[in-house]
Every structure is written in structure tokens, then in C-alpha cells.
Scaffold this active site. Structure first.
Site, PDB file in Angstrom:
ATOM      1  N   SER A 152       1.211  -1.467   0.756  1.00  0.00           N
ATOM      2  CA  SER A 152       0.295   0.049   0.086  1.00  0.00           C
ATOM      3  C   SER A 152       1.162   1.642   0.041  1.00  0.00           C
ATOM      4  CB  SER A 152      -1.022  -0.035   1.183  1.00  0.00           C
ATOM      5  OG  SER A 152      -1.526   0.877   1.326  1.00  0.00           O
ATOM      6  N   TYR A 165      -3.072  -0.986  10.399  1.00  0.00           N
ATOM      7  CA  TYR A 165      -3.012  -1.508   9.092  1.00  0.00           C
ATOM      8  C   TYR A 165      -1.540  -0.841   8.675  1.00  0.00           C
ATOM      9  CZ  TYR A 165      -4.270  -1.436   3.763  1.00  0.00           C
ATOM     10  OH  TYR A 165      -4.924  -1.720   2.794  1.00  0.00           O
TER      11      TYR A 165
HETATM   12  P1  NAD Z   1     -11.591  -6.017  -0.274  1.00  0.00           P
HETATM   13  O1  NAD Z   1     -11.724  -5.992   1.285  1.00  0.00           O
HETATM   14  O2  NAD Z   1     -12.425  -5.480  -1.141  1.00  0.00           O
HETATM   15  O3  NAD Z   1     -10.611  -7.861  -0.630  1.00  0.00           O
HETATM   16  C1  NAD Z   1      -9.991  -8.299   0.396  1.00  0.00           C
HETATM   17  C2  NAD Z   1      -9.775  -9.798   0.377  1.00  0.00           C
HETATM   18  O4  NAD Z   1      -9.503 -10.335   1.834  1.00  0.00           O
HETATM   19  C3  NAD Z   1     -11.603 -10.274   0.249  1.00  0.00           C
HETATM   20  O5  NAD Z   1     -11.437 -11.030  -0.610  1.00  0.00           O
HETATM   21  C4  NAD Z   1     -11.460 -10.343   1.774  1.00  0.00           C
HETATM   22  O6  NAD Z   1     -12.451 -11.651   1.779  1.00  0.00           O
HETATM   23  C5  NAD Z   1      -9.585 -11.398   1.680  1.00  0.00           C
HETATM   24  N1  NAD Z   1      -9.468 -11.920   2.758  1.00  0.00           N
HETATM   25  C6  NAD Z   1      -9.651 -11.144   4.589  1.00  0.00           C
HETATM   26  N2  NAD Z   1      -9.229 -11.787   4.683  1.00  0.00           N
HETATM   27  C7  NAD Z   1      -8.687 -12.880   4.719  1.00  0.00           C
HETATM   28  C8  NAD Z   1      -8.580 -13.902   5.436  1.00  0.00           C
HETATM   29  N3  NAD Z   1      -8.376 -14.285   6.914  1.00  0.00           N
HETATM   30  N4  NAD Z   1      -7.634 -15.594   4.262  1.00  0.00           N
HETATM   31  C9  NAD Z   1      -7.805 -14.797   3.170  1.00  0.00           C
HETATM   32  N5  NAD Z   1      -8.512 -14.181   2.422  1.00  0.00           N
HETATM   33  C10 NAD Z   1      -8.345 -13.114   3.383  1.00  0.00           C
HETATM   34  O7  NAD Z   1     -10.366  -5.475   0.115  1.00  0.00           O
HETATM   35  P2  NAD Z   1      -8.952  -4.880  -1.690  1.00  0.00           P
HETATM   36  O8  NAD Z   1      -8.793  -3.358  -1.291  1.00  0.00           O
HETATM   37  O9  NAD Z   1      -9.651  -4.953  -2.614  1.00  0.00           O
HETATM   38  O10 NAD Z   1      -7.760  -4.653  -1.040  1.00  0.00           O
HETATM   39  C11 NAD Z   1      -7.297  -6.159  -1.519  1.00  0.00           C
HETATM   40  C12 NAD Z   1      -6.226  -5.793  -1.010  1.00  0.00           C
HETATM   41  O11 NAD Z   1      -4.692  -4.658  -2.184  1.00  0.00           O
HETATM   42  C13 NAD Z   1      -5.264  -5.714   0.683  1.00  0.00           C
HETATM   43  O12 NAD Z   1      -4.080  -6.413   1.095  1.00  0.00           O
HETATM   44  C14 NAD Z   1      -5.028  -4.202   1.049  1.00  0.00           C
HETATM   45  O13 NAD Z   1      -4.313  -3.600   2.219  1.00  0.00           O
HETATM   46  C15 NAD Z   1      -4.675  -3.375  -0.381  1.00  0.00           C
HETATM   47  N6  NAD Z   1      -4.917  -2.315  -0.700  1.00  0.00           N
HETATM   48  C16 NAD Z   1      -6.220  -1.637  -1.132  1.00  0.00           C
HETATM   49  C17 NAD Z   1      -5.836  -0.610  -1.257  1.00  0.00           C
HETATM   50  C18 NAD Z   1      -7.742   0.222  -1.974  1.00  0.00           C
HETATM   51  O14 NAD Z   1      -7.304   1.569  -2.295  1.00  0.00           O
HETATM   52  N7  NAD Z   1      -8.464  -0.923  -1.914  1.00  0.00           N
HETATM   53  C19 NAD Z   1      -5.012   0.837  -1.015  1.00  0.00           C
HETATM   54  C20 NAD Z   1      -4.148  -0.335  -0.966  1.00  0.00           C
HETATM   55  C21 NAD Z   1      -4.282  -1.232  -0.899  1.00  0.00           C
END
Ligand code: NAD
Length: 267
Positions: A152, A165
Site C-alpha cells: 500500500s 494497518y
Molecule cells: P477487499 O476488502 O475488497 O478484499 C480483501 C480480500 O481479502 C477479500 O476477498 C477478503 O475476503 C480477503 N481476506 C480477508 N481476510 C482474509 C483471510 N484471513 N484469509 C483469506 N482472505 C482474506 O479489499 P481490496 O481493496 O481489494 O484489498 C486487497 C488488498 O489491497 C489488501 O491487501 C489491501 O490492503 C490492499 N490495498 C487496497 C487499497 C485500496 O484502495 N482498495 C489500497 C492499498 C492497498
């Protein structure tokens, strides 16, 4: 540029939502077979598998909580039994539990570290064990194996109200770089994609209304909120031989969020 992943086998954690789903589809479109890992929401996981198949790709859903050693090991065993090995791991699963720091329960500190950091440790360890066991497959890829960690901008930008986080993503950065250093001579490449603000369920309230989106855009010099396809493309690049000379790199995909946008008037 060689972005093909034809014949390669990928595992994407947390692939039934948001960025993970977008990455799974992008890897499949580039020719990889993809394991769609999920922990809750089986229907959505099966829908992602079906959508990949409808587009001409191959995928299967496997349930595992990435923070649980036995479940991660069972998931890798199932994948390797089915497809013979793994070539690409995308450590994507992650969550937020936001609190003012002085009110943060220990359980929510631990949950975020367990999923976001320990989950990446457990999956990376199984992947590296399998890369080393399998040995080179130059007909598939120049590298012995590739790991892409979903980090991130908050592995760099401090984030008040989200200390658990930010600490987890800071940990991912040095885990990724240390792994890259430890295994470069074995030709295992380990890199991170560091998204800025991408429209997914994790940050829904930050872009769901026009007012929220306008406020968010003040932090984004490129003046557009990211979409999962932006992250899918970057991940395909880091998983492919097009990036064969890259390891230990943080690739920020953030519309310039890490450019200190508050200084755009000269400070
Ligand atoms: P999201 O909530 O849509 O997806 C997260 C996924 O992780 C879901 O499928 C959830 O079920 C899964 N998950 C959670 N706990 C779990 C576990 N214990 N075992 C297996 N799966 C698990 O969110 P997203 O935005 O798609 O996030 C995905 C990644 O991207 C994350 O690591 C998040 O930190 C990172 N990220 C997202 C953003 C953003 O702006 N959306 C920015 C920076 C980083």
C-alpha cells in the site's frame, strides 16, 4: 515485451473481492491458471471462477484463512496436487480494523497483523518451498518463481487512525525486500505493488458519494480514483518475464499519491 503467463500456475489470496478479483482475472487473461483463494463468500469465489472460465481461462476456488498455518498448507497441497506446482503467488488478502490508537483493542491490532503480514509470511514460505522443490522451468519463465505482495502507499505514508494497518504494510515492505535479497541468487523474484486509492469494498465510504470522492481527489495529483484494472496490469507485469531484472521493488500505482500533493503549489 513478454507479458505472457501462458502455462503458468498462479495463486491469488483474497481473490473473491476488489483488487484480488481484478488481479485473478488479469493473470488469467495473460494465460495463467489461477487459484481464487477465499475465506468467506463462497458464491462470489465461484462466480469469479465462472467468469474466468467464460473468458476462456482456467481457475479453481480454494478456501483458506491465510492467517492459519494448517489451512495455508492444505491450500498449497490441493493446488500442487491439481496442477503440479505453483509459479506465481500474489499475497493480496488484507483487511482494516480502524480505531483511534488509544482505543484500539489488542484483538484488532493482532487480527490486522495476522492477516496482512503473517498471512503473507505463511503463503510466501509455502510458495518458496515449492519453487525450490520444483526447480527451474525455463520453458515457462526465466525465474524459478515470482511473488507479488499487495502492499500500500501506507508502507510509506503514515496513517493516523489506522496504525495497525500501516504497521502491517510497513512490515510487508521489509519482509518483501529481505525475501528478495535472500532468494535472488536462487532466481526467485519478490516485489510489491503499492496501490493508492482504488475503488473496492475496503474503502467504500471514501469514494461512494460525490463529496467523499472530491475530498479524496485532493490527495491524488492525477485526479482520478484508481480501479482494480490498474493493479491487475501492474501485477501481470511483475509476474511476467517483462520484469525479469526486477526484484525487491515497491511499485507504487497511486496516481501520484506518494508525491506529497500538499506541496503542489511550491510548499
Ligand atoms: P477487499 O476488502 O475488497 O478484499 C480483501 C480480500 O481479502 C477479500 O476477498 C477478503 O475476503 C480477503 N481476506 C480477508 N481476510 C482474509 C483471510 N484471513 N484469509 C483469506 N482472505 C482474506 O479489499 P481490496 O481493496 O481489494 O484489498 C486487497 C488488498 O489491497 C489488501 O491487501 C489491501 O490492503 C490492499 N490495498 C487496497 C487499497 C485500496 O484502495 N482498495 C489500497 C492499498 C492497498
Amino acid at each position: 515485451m513478454d507479458l505472457s503467463l501462458e502455462g503458468q500456475r498462479a495463486l491469488v489470496t483474497g481473490a473473491n473481492s476488489g483488487i484480488g478479483e481484478g488481479v485473478a482475472k488479469a493473470l488469467a487473461a495473460a494465460g495463467a491458471k489461477v487459484v481464487v483463494n477465499w475465506v468467506s463468500g463462497e458464491e462470489r469465489a465461484e462466480a469469479v471462477v465462472a467468469e474466468i472460465a467464460a473468458a476462456g481461462g482456467t481457475a479453481m476456488a480454494i478456501r483458506a484463512d491465510v492467517s492459519k498455518e494448517d489451512q495455508v498448507q492444505a491450500m498449497f497441497r490441493r493446488m500442487i496436487e491439481a496442477w503440479g506446482s505453483i509459479d506465481i503467488l500474489v499475497n493480496n488478502a488484507g483487511l482494516q480494523r480502524d480505531f483511534a490508537f488509544h482505543e484500539m483493542p489488542l484483538a484488532d491490532w493482532r487480527l490486522v497483523l495476522d492477516v496482512n503480514l503473517t498471512g503473507q509470511f505463511l503463503c510466501s514460505r509455502e510458495a518458496i518451498r515449492e519453487f525450490l522443490r520444483r526447480g527451474p522451468a525455463p520453458e515457462l519463465s526465466a525465474a524459478l518463481g515470482k511473488i507479488v505482495c499487495m502492499s500500500s502507499v501506507h508502507d510509506l505514508i503514515p496513517w493516523a487512525g489506522h496504525v495497525n494497518y500501516a504497521a502491517s504494510k510497513g512490515g510487508v515492505m521489509l519482509m518483501m525486500k529481505s525475501l528478495a535479497q535472500e532468494y535472488a541468487s536462487r532466481r526467485i523474484r519478490v516485489n510489491s505493488v503499492c496501490p493508492g486509492a482504488i475503488k473496492t469494498p475496503i474503502n467504500h465510504e471514501a469514494w461512494a458519494t460525490p463529496e467523499a470522492e472530491t475530498s479524496l481527489l485532493r490527495l491524488i495529483p492525477y485526479k482520478r480514483v484508481g480501479v482494480v484494472e490498474d493493479i491487475g496490469k501492474a501485477t501481470v507485469f511483475l509476474a511476467s518475464d517483462a520484469s525479469d531484472y526486477m526484484t525487491g521493488v515497491n511499485l507504487y500505482v497511486d496516481g501520484g499519491m506518494t508525491l506529497y500533493p500538499g506541496f503542489d503549489m511550491g510548499g
